[in-house]
Design an enzyme around this catalytic site. Sequence first.
Site, PDB file in Angstrom:
ATOM      1  N   GLN A 197       0.842  -1.201   0.000  1.00 22.40           N
ATOM      2  CA  GLN A 197       0.000   0.000   0.000  1.00 22.40           C
ATOM      3  C   GLN A 197       0.878   1.253   0.000  1.00 22.40           C
ATOM      4  O   GLN A 197       1.731   1.425   0.881  1.00 22.40           O
ATOM      5  CB  GLN A 197      -0.913   0.059   1.226  1.00 22.40           C
ATOM      6  CG  GLN A 197      -1.879   1.246   1.095  1.00 22.40           C
ATOM      7  CD  GLN A 197      -2.629   1.611   2.361  1.00 22.40           C
ATOM      8  OE1 GLN A 197      -2.025   1.892   3.388  1.00 22.40           O
ATOM      9  NE2 GLN A 197      -3.945   1.609   2.279  1.00 22.40           N
ATOM     10  N   TYR A 199      -5.178  11.314   3.804  1.00 26.49           N
ATOM     11  CA  TYR A 199      -3.817  11.508   3.296  1.00 26.49           C
ATOM     12  C   TYR A 199      -3.848  12.153   1.896  1.00 26.49           C
ATOM     13  O   TYR A 199      -4.905  12.520   1.409  1.00 26.49           O
ATOM     14  CB  TYR A 199      -3.039  10.188   3.347  1.00 26.49           C
ATOM     15  CG  TYR A 199      -2.961   9.678   4.774  1.00 26.49           C
ATOM     16  CD1 TYR A 199      -2.279  10.414   5.747  1.00 26.49           C
ATOM     17  CD2 TYR A 199      -3.629   8.528   5.172  1.00 26.49           C
ATOM     18  CE1 TYR A 199      -2.241  10.004   7.075  1.00 26.49           C
ATOM     19  CE2 TYR A 199      -3.603   8.109   6.503  1.00 26.49           C
ATOM     20  CZ  TYR A 199      -2.905   8.852   7.445  1.00 26.49           C
ATOM     21  OH  TYR A 199      -2.891   8.446   8.760  1.00 26.49           O
ATOM     22  N   GLY A 246      -9.058  -5.775   9.745  1.00 30.89           N
ATOM     23  CA  GLY A 246      -7.894  -5.063  10.250  1.00 30.89           C
ATOM     24  C   GLY A 246      -7.489  -5.541  11.627  1.00 30.89           C
ATOM     25  O   GLY A 246      -6.743  -6.517  11.777  1.00 30.89           O
TER      26      GLY A 246
END
Length: 354
Positions: free
Chosen positions: A100, A182, A313
């Site tokens: 990623q 981001y 996650g």
Amino acid sequence: MADVNLFTPGRIDGFDTKNRIVMAPMTRCRADAQGVPTDIVAEYYAQRAAAGLIITEGIAPSAVGLGYARTPAIESPAQVAAWKKVTGAVHAKGGRIFAQFMHVGRIGHSANRYTKTPLVAPSAVKAAGQMWTDAMQMQDYDAPRELALHEIPGVVEEYVAATKNAIAAGFDGVELHSASGYLPMQFLSSNTNLRTDAYGGHVHNRVKFVVEVLEAMAKAAGSVDKVGIKISPAMPFNDISDANPVETYTTLVKAIGNMGLAYLHVLQSAPEPSYFQMLRPLFKGRFFAGGGFTKESGDALLRSGGADFIVYGKLFTSNPDLPARFEKGAPLVDPDPNTFYAGAEQGYITYASL
Ligand SMILES: Cc1cc2nc3c(=O)[nH]c(=O)nc-3n(C[C@H](O)[C@H](O)[C@H](O)COP(=O)(O)O)c2cc1C
């Protein structure tokens, strides 16, 4: 789709997967101060190779994109060599792994960066809030510098170089982190993108950066089906907000829906509206759904045809063999937030498999 569940083998364009369980990208802060993953990183990912696909923690395409303490990049030869150990360890256990790419944009602090250049963002809008630094504990975010129009192709080139490095390091593919406030999400969102040029203003301009980066990554990877993207529509994390997220994300997904990407990974952060339902029909390719799933809710969404893969996650931090535990109905170990971002081996490679 009634017969599909978490344990049905799948396919992500170039390869078959053992199951429909994806390990979410998770920043774990076990790199050194030069952005090189330490040796325990390979062991951590190898322990989790039973996932149908692992997506790594956010990796900065270049040093400019680093913002947090002890997070990795994929630019220098030492960084690339360390990632090669990670992919080798995962492949030796029969796993698959995508890298990623996480460029923080305005979310960073100089104490966490080995480059002395300032943070860059679509606009010079400082994020409200603070972040951890090892040297000075909690600090306000640094103020970012606005990227000039002529500098944007250079940022795209950083993702191109990172893609080439990732493929050379043995990754099965690459994911653009366009979520969580981001850099790519800063271009998409109206509170962080105040530009008046071709990259700002109208929604078609705000999605342009993400589309261009994906096109460039696909070319660099040699095949568009080695590239995925993660989005988190309307998630307020990192002081980000958008005046019309439904319009922004439907426009984005229409723009990328027919490119032939490996997958669209959607993190749903609030119950309503359902971005899974809204975006899945607009995207031709595998659909990954994430955000707070249990075994039961993941199976239910697959059964209903609402997604092709479910992303987990936190549960993967403390249950390296999560697929086996789900399949056997075995008890799960609770995640420990104290070791998410600190603790070296402790809470990282110390969880047992059944
Ligand atoms: C410790 C931790 C670190 C994370 N770091 C990242 C990251 O680097 N990149 C990213 O896209 N998401 C990151 N996330 C978000 C996860 O990928 C995922 O979307 C989120 O945790 C929701 O899934 P879950 O409820 O199954 O944990 C992180 C989450 C956790 C718990």
